[in-house]
Scaffold this motif. Structure first.
Motif, PDB file in Angstrom:
ATOM      1  N   ALA A   1       0.812  -1.216   0.000  1.00 51.52           N
ATOM      2  CA  ALA A   1       0.000   0.000   0.000  1.00 51.52           C
ATOM      3  C   ALA A   1       0.849   1.271   0.000  1.00 51.52           C
ATOM      4  N   GLY A   2       2.150   1.126   0.217  1.00 52.37           N
ATOM      5  CA  GLY A   2       3.006   2.300   0.316  1.00 52.37           C
ATOM      6  C   GLY A   2       2.797   3.088   1.592  1.00 52.37           C
ATOM      7  N   THR A   3       2.351   2.415   2.645  1.00 53.69           N
ATOM      8  CA  THR A   3       2.123   3.075   3.939  1.00 53.69           C
ATOM      9  C   THR A   3       3.457   3.536   4.518  1.00 53.69           C
ATOM     10  N   GLY A   4       3.504   4.775   4.958  1.00 53.19           N
ATOM     11  CA  GLY A   4       4.772   5.347   5.403  1.00 53.19           C
ATOM     12  C   GLY A   4       5.065   5.206   6.878  1.00 53.19           C
ATOM     13  N   HIS A   5       4.074   4.774   7.678  1.00 52.46           N
ATOM     14  CA  HIS A   5       4.287   4.777   9.122  1.00 52.46           C
ATOM     15  C   HIS A   5       3.420   3.706   9.764  1.00 52.46           C
ATOM     16  N   LEU A   6       4.041   2.840  10.552  1.00 55.34           N
ATOM     17  CA  LEU A   6       3.325   1.806  11.293  1.00 55.34           C
ATOM     18  C   LEU A   6       3.643   1.962  12.778  1.00 55.34           C
ATOM     19  N   VAL A   7       2.606   2.200  13.582  1.00 52.03           N
ATOM     20  CA  VAL A   7       2.750   2.413  15.030  1.00 52.03           C
ATOM     21  C   VAL A   7       2.325   1.136  15.752  1.00 52.03           C
ATOM     22  N   TYR A   8       3.160   0.663  16.669  1.00 50.93           N
ATOM     23  CA  TYR A   8       2.909  -0.618  17.337  1.00 50.93           C
ATOM     24  C   TYR A   8       2.913  -0.448  18.850  1.00 50.93           C
ATOM     25  N   ILE A   9       1.925  -1.040  19.503  1.00 46.92           N
ATOM     26  CA  ILE A   9       1.857  -1.034  20.964  1.00 46.92           C
ATOM     27  C   ILE A   9       2.431  -2.345  21.486  1.00 46.92           C
ATOM     28  N   SER A  10       3.445  -2.235  22.342  1.00 44.61           N
ATOM     29  CA  SER A  10       4.100  -3.402  22.912  1.00 44.61           C
ATOM     30  C   SER A  10       4.038  -3.315  24.440  1.00 44.61           C
ATOM     31  N   ILE A  11       4.812  -4.142  25.112  1.00 38.26           N
ATOM     32  CA  ILE A  11       4.725  -4.269  26.569  1.00 38.26           C
ATOM     33  C   ILE A  11       6.102  -4.097  27.190  1.00 38.26           C
ATOM     34  N   VAL A  12       6.165  -3.356  28.270  1.00 33.67           N
ATOM     35  CA  VAL A  12       7.413  -3.232  29.024  1.00 33.67           C
ATOM     36  C   VAL A  12       7.868  -4.624  29.469  1.00 33.67           C
ATOM     37  N   GLY A  13       9.127  -4.940  29.209  1.00 35.23           N
ATOM     38  CA  GLY A  13       9.687  -6.203  29.668  1.00 35.23           C
ATOM     39  C   GLY A  13       9.737  -7.309  28.643  1.00 35.23           C
ATOM     40  N   VAL A  14       9.272  -7.040  27.409  1.00 41.23           N
ATOM     41  CA  VAL A  14       9.266  -8.131  26.427  1.00 41.23           C
ATOM     42  C   VAL A  14      10.671  -8.616  26.085  1.00 41.23           C
ATOM     43  N   ASP A  15      11.669  -7.806  26.365  1.00 45.39           N
ATOM     44  CA  ASP A  15      13.051  -8.192  26.057  1.00 45.39           C
ATOM     45  C   ASP A  15      13.764  -8.855  27.233  1.00 45.39           C
ATOM     46  N   VAL A  16      13.125  -8.878  28.412  1.00 50.34           N
ATOM     47  CA  VAL A  16      13.796  -9.447  29.579  1.00 50.34           C
ATOM     48  C   VAL A  16      12.960 -10.500  30.314  1.00 50.34           C
ATOM     49  N   VAL A  17      11.689 -10.607  29.983  1.00 50.11           N
ATOM     50  CA  VAL A  17      10.825 -11.594  30.631  1.00 50.11           C
ATOM     51  C   VAL A  17      10.504 -12.693  29.623  1.00 50.11           C
ATOM     52  N   PRO A  18      11.037 -13.908  29.799  1.00 50.18           N
ATOM     53  CA  PRO A  18      10.828 -14.984  28.828  1.00 50.18           C
ATOM     54  C   PRO A  18       9.476 -15.680  28.990  1.00 50.18           C
ATOM     55  N   PHE A  19       8.433 -14.873  28.962  1.00 48.33           N
ATOM     56  CA  PHE A  19       7.053 -15.347  29.019  1.00 48.33           C
ATOM     57  C   PHE A  19       6.558 -15.466  27.583  1.00 48.33           C
ATOM     58  N   GLY A  20       5.837 -16.527  27.251  1.00 50.03           N
ATOM     59  CA  GLY A  20       5.498 -16.821  25.867  1.00 50.03           C
ATOM     60  C   GLY A  20       4.893 -15.654  25.105  1.00 50.03           C
ATOM     61  N   TYR A  21       3.887 -15.012  25.655  1.00 47.70           N
ATOM     62  CA  TYR A  21       3.221 -13.899  24.983  1.00 47.70           C
ATOM     63  C   TYR A  21       4.196 -12.739  24.783  1.00 47.70           C
ATOM     64  N   TYR A  22       5.039 -12.482  25.780  1.00 44.38           N
ATOM     65  CA  TYR A  22       6.033 -11.410  25.670  1.00 44.38           C
ATOM     66  C   TYR A  22       7.066 -11.728  24.590  1.00 44.38           C
ATOM     67  N   THR A  23       7.467 -12.978  24.527  1.00 45.42           N
ATOM     68  CA  THR A  23       8.467 -13.378  23.531  1.00 45.42           C
ATOM     69  C   THR A  23       7.971 -13.117  22.119  1.00 45.42           C
ATOM     70  N   VAL A  24       6.697 -13.390  21.881  1.00 46.15           N
ATOM     71  CA  VAL A  24       6.130 -13.142  20.561  1.00 46.15           C
ATOM     72  C   VAL A  24       6.030 -11.641  20.296  1.00 46.15           C
ATOM     73  N   LYS A  25       5.658 -10.863  21.306  1.00 40.72           N
ATOM     74  CA  LYS A  25       5.601  -9.406  21.134  1.00 40.72           C
ATOM     75  C   LYS A  25       6.983  -8.856  20.767  1.00 40.72           C
ATOM     76  N   ARG A  26       8.030  -9.374  21.392  1.00 41.10           N
ATOM     77  CA  ARG A  26       9.380  -8.934  21.057  1.00 41.10           C
ATOM     78  C   ARG A  26       9.741  -9.345  19.633  1.00 41.10           C
ATOM     79  N   LYS A  27       9.302 -10.518  19.223  1.00 45.35           N
ATOM     80  CA  LYS A  27       9.548 -10.954  17.843  1.00 45.35           C
ATOM     81  C   LYS A  27       8.892  -9.988  16.863  1.00 45.35           C
ATOM     82  N   VAL A  28       7.681  -9.547  17.165  1.00 46.60           N
ATOM     83  CA  VAL A  28       6.987  -8.597  16.299  1.00 46.60           C
ATOM     84  C   VAL A  28       7.748  -7.273  16.246  1.00 46.60           C
ATOM     85  N   GLU A  29       8.256  -6.822  17.388  1.00 48.66           N
ATOM     86  CA  GLU A  29       9.075  -5.608  17.386  1.00 48.66           C
ATOM     87  C   GLU A  29      10.230  -5.743  16.392  1.00 48.66           C
ATOM     88  N   ARG A  30      10.928  -6.865  16.465  1.00 48.92           N
ATOM     89  CA  ARG A  30      12.072  -7.063  15.574  1.00 48.92           C
ATOM     90  C   ARG A  30      11.638  -7.113  14.106  1.00 48.92           C
TER      91      ARG A  30
END
Length: 246
Positions: free
Chosen positions: A83-112
């Motif tokens: 679509a040529g969209t210029g900006h994607l804003v994403y809501i994530s969770i504090v701690g996704v990079d340090v808490v190895p909880f399944g849902y957090y791990t996937v959120k961190r993957k989406v960030e990457r």
């Protein structure tokens, strides 16, 4: 003003974001499985290209604790590119990079995935919303005693304040990962549960118990907290008071 697509736009957070963007004069498209306008399941992506066509910004609020957020993000990134969209804003969770909880791990993957997508992105991490804490405690409070994991602290934030910030970010240029948002107060989970029970006239006894595993240890260390970013104003007590008035 911009044409902005809000995923999860019928949900608790997404509906508030959409309302704020409309009030600011933007054209808002609401995407969710229950949306009358764009009923899209991001896990299969059918209909996503039509929803994204012409959208200058996408605010990605859709998420599922049952899994599949990374698959959904892959579909969304592909549609944004087409679509040529210029900006994607994403809501994530504090701690996704340090808490190895399944849902957090996937959120961190989406960030990457977003960071590596080549798109203009903005990523905001926040602590838990007041209503999420209330739902968790309310579910536990249906039992004869209220079982809670021992040693967990929480820093809940008002979803309305997060919606304000997301709408602000959506109207601005891509900024990468921005400063985290934390609630104004850090409390133990039992303390929040006591406040919830009192507000609902319940005298159920709270019982705490330890858990095993690295995720629990990370929560106990405070990996889910952002004490240096306690920018929220609304407290959990105020949330409970407003809920009681409804």
């Amino acid at each position: 003003m911009s044409t902005i697509l809000v995923t999860g736009g019928t949900g608790n957070l997404g509906s508030l974001v959409g309302a704020r963007l409309r009030a600011a004069g933007h054209e808002v498209r609401v995407l969710s499985r229950r949306s009358p306008e764009f009923p899209v399941d991001l896990r299969d992506g059918a209909g996503l290209d039509a929803a994204a066509a012409g959208a200058e910004v996408i605010v990605h609020c859709a998420s599922s604790p049952r899994g599949g957020d990374d698959v959904a993000a892959g579909h969304l990134i592909g549609a944004a590119r087409r679509a040529g969209t210029g900006h994607l804003v994403y809501i994530s969770i504090v701690g996704v990079d340090v808490v190895p909880f399944g849902y957090y791990t996937v959120k961190r993957k989406v960030e990457r995935m977003l960071e590596e997508s080549g798109l203009g992105v903005t990523i905001l991490r926040t602590t838990q919303f007041h209503d999420l804490v209330a739902q968790a405690v309310g579910a536990a409070a249906k039992l004869p005693v209220v079982p809670l994991p021992k040693g967990i602290r929480v820093q809940p934030i008002a979803v309305e304040e997060v919606a304000d910030r997301l709408a602000e970010l959506a109207a601005a240029p891509p900024a990468g990962r921005v400063a985290d948002m934390g609630g104004p107060e850090v409390h133990t989970l039992p303390d929040l549960a006591r406040a919830y029970l009192a507000a609902h006239g319940s005298r159920r006894r709270i019982v705490t118990f330890p858990l095993a595993g690295r995720a629990y240890a990370a929560f106990r260390r405070g990996g889910n907290l952002a004490p240096g970013q306690a920018v929220g104003r609304g407290t959990f007590a105020e949330f409970l008071a407003r809920a009681a008035e409804k």
